[in-house]
Every structure is written in C-alpha cells, then in structure tokens.
Design an enzyme around this catalytic site. Structure first.
Site, PDB file in Angstrom:
ATOM      1  N   LYS A 142       0.697  -1.133   0.010  1.00 24.60           N
ATOM      2  CA  LYS A 142       0.170  -0.168  -0.110  1.00 24.60           C
ATOM      3  C   LYS A 142       0.952   1.069   0.080  1.00 24.60           C
ATOM      4  CE  LYS A 142      -4.461  -1.362   1.954  1.00 24.60           C
ATOM      5  NZ  LYS A 142      -5.194  -1.191   3.214  1.00 24.60           N
TER       6      LYS A 142
ATOM      7  N   LYS B 191      -4.907  -9.807  -6.913  1.00 25.17           N
ATOM      8  CA  LYS B 191      -6.089  -9.987  -6.173  1.00 25.17           C
ATOM      9  C   LYS B 191      -7.020  -8.908  -6.757  1.00 25.17           C
ATOM     10  CE  LYS B 191      -5.903  -7.776  -2.209  1.00 25.17           C
ATOM     11  NZ  LYS B 191      -5.750  -7.265  -0.733  1.00 25.17           N
TER      12      LYS B 191
ATOM     13  N   LYS C 126     -10.493  -3.036  -4.136  1.00 27.47           N
ATOM     14  CA  LYS C 126     -10.872  -1.544  -4.349  1.00 27.47           C
ATOM     15  C   LYS C 126     -10.055  -0.605  -4.933  1.00 27.47           C
ATOM     16  CE  LYS C 126     -13.630  -2.545  -0.338  1.00 27.47           C
ATOM     17  NZ  LYS C 126     -13.590  -2.119   1.190  1.00 27.47           N
TER      18      LYS C 126
HETATM   19  P1  TYM Z   1     -10.925  -5.063   3.652  1.00 25.41           P
HETATM   20  O1  TYM Z   1     -11.917  -4.089   3.801  1.00 25.41           O
HETATM   21  O2  TYM Z   1      -9.622  -4.503   2.622  1.00 25.41           O
HETATM   22  O3  TYM Z   1     -11.479  -6.423   3.361  1.00 25.41           O
HETATM   23  C1  TYM Z   1     -12.505  -6.695   3.758  1.00 25.41           C
HETATM   24  C2  TYM Z   1     -12.610  -8.321   3.819  1.00 25.41           C
HETATM   25  O4  TYM Z   1     -12.626  -8.906   2.418  1.00 25.41           O
HETATM   26  C3  TYM Z   1     -11.570  -9.819   2.023  1.00 25.41           C
HETATM   27  N1  TYM Z   1     -11.029  -9.729   0.799  1.00 25.41           N
HETATM   28  C4  TYM Z   1     -11.126 -10.585  -0.220  1.00 25.41           C
HETATM   29  N2  TYM Z   1     -11.246 -11.837   0.142  1.00 25.41           N
HETATM   30  C5  TYM Z   1     -10.992 -12.701  -0.929  1.00 25.41           C
HETATM   31  N3  TYM Z   1     -10.586 -12.170  -2.203  1.00 25.41           N
HETATM   32  C6  TYM Z   1     -10.175 -10.844  -2.373  1.00 25.41           C
HETATM   33  N4  TYM Z   1      -9.884 -10.370  -3.467  1.00 25.41           N
HETATM   34  C7  TYM Z   1     -10.431  -9.878  -1.248  1.00 25.41           C
HETATM   35  N5  TYM Z   1     -10.274  -8.684  -1.072  1.00 25.41           N
HETATM   36  C8  TYM Z   1     -10.791  -8.479   0.230  1.00 25.41           C
HETATM   37  C9  TYM Z   1     -10.438  -9.533   3.296  1.00 25.41           C
HETATM   38  O5  TYM Z   1      -9.493 -10.456   3.541  1.00 25.41           O
HETATM   39  C10 TYM Z   1     -11.359  -9.078   4.526  1.00 25.41           C
HETATM   40  O6  TYM Z   1     -11.694 -10.096   5.234  1.00 25.41           O
HETATM   41  N6  TYM Z   1      -8.057  -5.200   7.494  1.00 25.41           N
HETATM   42  C11 TYM Z   1      -9.382  -5.527   6.966  1.00 25.41           C
HETATM   43  C12 TYM Z   1     -10.189  -4.778   7.875  1.00 25.41           C
HETATM   44  C13 TYM Z   1     -10.423  -5.192   9.286  1.00 25.41           C
HETATM   45  C14 TYM Z   1     -10.557  -6.208  10.085  1.00 25.41           C
HETATM   46  C15 TYM Z   1     -10.223  -5.819  11.527  1.00 25.41           C
HETATM   47  C16 TYM Z   1     -10.923  -7.455   9.602  1.00 25.41           C
HETATM   48  C17 TYM Z   1     -10.157  -4.148  10.246  1.00 25.41           C
HETATM   49  N7  TYM Z   1     -10.153  -4.574  11.502  1.00 25.41           N
HETATM   50  C18 TYM Z   1     -10.385  -6.962  12.463  1.00 25.41           C
HETATM   51  C19 TYM Z   1     -10.911  -8.527  10.721  1.00 25.41           C
HETATM   52  C20 TYM Z   1     -10.770  -8.220  11.899  1.00 25.41           C
HETATM   53  C21 TYM Z   1      -9.305  -5.652   5.556  1.00 25.41           C
HETATM   54  O7  TYM Z   1      -8.686  -6.331   4.657  1.00 25.41           O
HETATM   55  O8  TYM Z   1     -10.583  -4.901   5.129  1.00 25.41           O
END
Ligand code: TYM
Length: 349
Positions: free
Chosen positions: A118, A211, A214
């Site tokens: 990032k 991957k 967004k």
């Molecule tokens: P975020 O918003 O980037 O992603 C949210 C969830 O979606 C999953 N994800 C995917 N899974 C499969 N294939 C993909 N291409 C893909 N892109 C995203 C992510 O693994 C995630 O589960 N850091 C976290 C947010 C967070 C969080 C937490 C999660 C903040 N605090 C505490 C669990 C527990 C995240 O990746 O958000």
C-alpha cells in the site's frame, strides 16, 4: 479477587468503507459472516478509522460508511442478531490500539507485506496510521476478546500479528493479569483466523495473478456489489481469459490463473465444488461459460445491489442501526478496556 469467567466464543470481523464492496469481499469473507451469525455471537464492524489511513474525502467517507452498512444488511447480516456498527463510535478501538502500539515491536510491523504494497515506493510519504494499521486491527478484535475472525486469505499475516500481540500482552503483564483474577494469566485469547470456502482469494478479472481489489484503477477488474445486471455481464464478457477451452479437471489450471479464478467464482456462487463445475463445463469455450457465470452472478448480486440501493434511500434507518450497534458494542468493550487499564497500571475514576 473474584475469579473471572472463562473466555467464550465470539466472532469479530470488519471491512473498510473505501468505496463499494466487491465480489472478493463477499465471497472471501461475508458469506462466512452470514453463516456464523446463525450459531454464534457476532460483531461486524465498518472500520472507518482504518479507512482514513489513506486520504478520504469527508463527504464520500460518510456516504461509504452508510453504503457498506447497507451492503452488510442487504447481503444477509441481521442487525438485530449481530452487532453492526462503525468503529469510530466505540472509543475502545482507538484506546486499545494505543496500548498495542506500545506492545507491538517495530520489527514485527516492518514485516507486514500489505503495508509495503500500500505504501508503494514512496514509503516516507505514507501515514503513520497506515504503518500502525495492523495494531488497530488487533485492537478491534481484542477489545471484545473475540476468538474467531472470518477473513479472506490476504488478512492472514495481520491475524498472526494480532495473535503475537495478544501473547506478548499476556506475557508482559502476567502478574497483573493474575492479580486481577485470571488464574491462568491469560487475559486476551489467541484469535483464530477463519479462512475457508472456495474463494478465499478472488483475483482481478483483468489479471489472474493480482487480487481483486477496491484500489485497482480499472473498474473492469472487479464486480462491485452495487453493479447492475448490464455492468456484471459486461465485466464478465470482458474478463481476461486464454484461447484454450476449459480444462476437465483442476490439474488443467496449471499456468491458467484467469480460468481458475472464473471457475472458482462460479463454484462459490453456486455452492458447488470446482470439480463438479468442471464436469459440466470442461472442454467448453469460455464464451459459453461466461454467459452461465454472468447469469449466476447477476442472480445473486443483483438482489444485493437492489436491496443496498433501497436501504440507502433510508439513511435514518442505517444511522439507527449503527447507533444501536455501537451502544451494544460499547457495553462489551468498555469493561474490557477498563480491565486493560487496570492491568497496565493506568488510573481511572
Ligand atoms: P478490507 O476492506 O480490505 O477487506 C474486507 C474483507 O474482504 C476480504 N477480501 C478478499 N477476500 C477474497 N478475495 C479478495 N480479492 C479479497 N479482497 C478483500 C479481506 O480479506 C477482508 O476479510 N484489514 C481488514 C479490515 C479489518 C478487520 C479488522 C478484519 C479491520 N479490522 C478486524 C478482521 C478483523 C481488511 O482487509 O479490510
């Protein structure tokens, strides 16, 4: 000292309100969230404090927080059963994150691959918040002493760090934790990642080695949960493939990441195994398969998009869900944070 109750099973997870959710978020995490709420106490957060680790336009951020909440509900989360709220409304997240900033080691954070991706080349310009992002994530989970965390594959490393932080906190403050009435010296559980299902890593529709994300500048790379039937069909039609027909078994995916990704998506959307999908489509051209995929994707996601739009027309309802969820979340997190302060030696009145 009174003996404290043993740690009970509790699920926590979250998504960032940075634009609309996509198929990767849905298949990688959310379908497990929906399943888990049937049998366990679940807390699902819209992690707005994580979102601001990179620049967010304030008006758009407000809109995104509501939109992600609406998408959670539209996809099947029941805000009466599960706790649904936005992170910044519960102060314990930021407070515990600070304590964890003082527990986690620089060397641990330096290994985080997501920060490197990032921050890109110009690391000096990245926010301090982006660097400390995984500590806040550990705080999200442990502010509720949550035991299970359903996420996609890309969050594995962050969860390993959360486990390390929990363990170091328990070790550093062992005496204090025992004095507080936890005879085994364990205050925080080791949160377990739940990374299961046929699509724990959904790839970009334009490049099967990247991957779905967004932040990809090309909207054609992802299917958003708010895309209408036409947009879904166009994106699937334009999805990158190779000239060969579909293989008849999984070994045939060797060197064909785009084929593997599209078949994996189809399997996840139809609750089938990849093998059984290949029994039906093996040997067929992508043009035929893509039509079938567009149909199942539209059927499943179209409804979520429609329901999200309907809910977005009722911002009062969304805000009410978030306020109610935040009050319920606070009721769990505040006493835990109070104990953390006692354990660490911070005075409170
Ligand atoms: P975020 O918003 O980037 O992603 C949210 C969830 O979606 C999953 N994800 C995917 N899974 C499969 N294939 C993909 N291409 C893909 N892109 C995203 C992510 O693994 C995630 O589960 N850091 C976290 C947010 C967070 C969080 C937490 C999660 C903040 N605090 C505490 C669990 C527990 C995240 O990746 O958000």
């Amino acid at each position: 000292m009174t003996k404290k109750k043993p740690i009970t099973e509790r699920v926590f997870s979250g998504m960032q309100p940075t634009g609309s959710l996509h198929l990767g978020n849905y298949l990688g995490a959310m379908i497990n969230w929906i399943e888990m709420q049937k049998t366990r106490e679940c807390i699902y957060c819209v992690v707005d404090l994580h979102a601001i680790t990179v620049w967010q336009d304030p008006a758009e951020l407000r809109q995104s927080i509501r939109q992600v909440t609406a998408a959670y509900i539209a996809a099947g989360l029941d805000p009466k059963k599960s706790i649904v709220f936005n992170q910044s409304q519960v102060a314990a997240h930021a407070e515990l994150a600070w304590v964890f900033n003082c527990v986690a080691r620089l060397g641990w954070l330096n290994r985080m691959t997501q920060f490197k991706e990032k921050a890109g080349k110009d690391r000096e310009q990245a926010s301090v918040g982006l660097y400390a992002y995984p500590n806040l994530m550990a705080a999200d989970i442990l502010a509720y002493r949550a035991t299970h965390v359903p996420v996609g594959e890309d969050q594995k490393q962050h969860l390993e760090l959360a486990r390390d932080i929990a363990q170091k906190f328990n070790n550093d403050f062992k005496t204090s934790i025992e004095a507080l009435g936890h005879p085994d010296g364990i205050f925080f559980p080791q949160p377990e990642p739940v990374i299961t299902g046929p699509a724990t890593r959904v790839m970009s529709l334009r490049d099967g080695t990247k991957k779905m994300s967004k932040s990809d500048p090309s909207d054609l790379s992802r299917i958003n949960l708010t895309d209408d039937a036409d947009a879904i069909a166009t994106k699937i039609r334009k999805a990158k493939t190779d000239p060969e027909p579909l293989p008849s078994d999984e070994k045939g995916f060797e060197g064909r990441p785009e084929a593997e990704n599209l078949v994996g998506i189809y399997a996840a959307l139809t609750h089938r195994t990849v093998e059984s999908v290949l029994t039906d489509f093996g040997g067929q051209q992508f043009s035929t398969f893509k039509k079938a995929l567009a149909e199942v994707a539209t059927d499943r996601l179209g409804r979520i998009g429609d329901e999200t739009r309907r809910l977005m027309a009722e911002p009062g309802y969304i805000d009410h869900v978030l306020a109610d969820g935040a009050a319920r979340a606070r009721a769990i997190a505040t006493p835990i944070m109070d104990q953390v302060k006692d354990i660490v030696g911070l005075l409170r009145s």
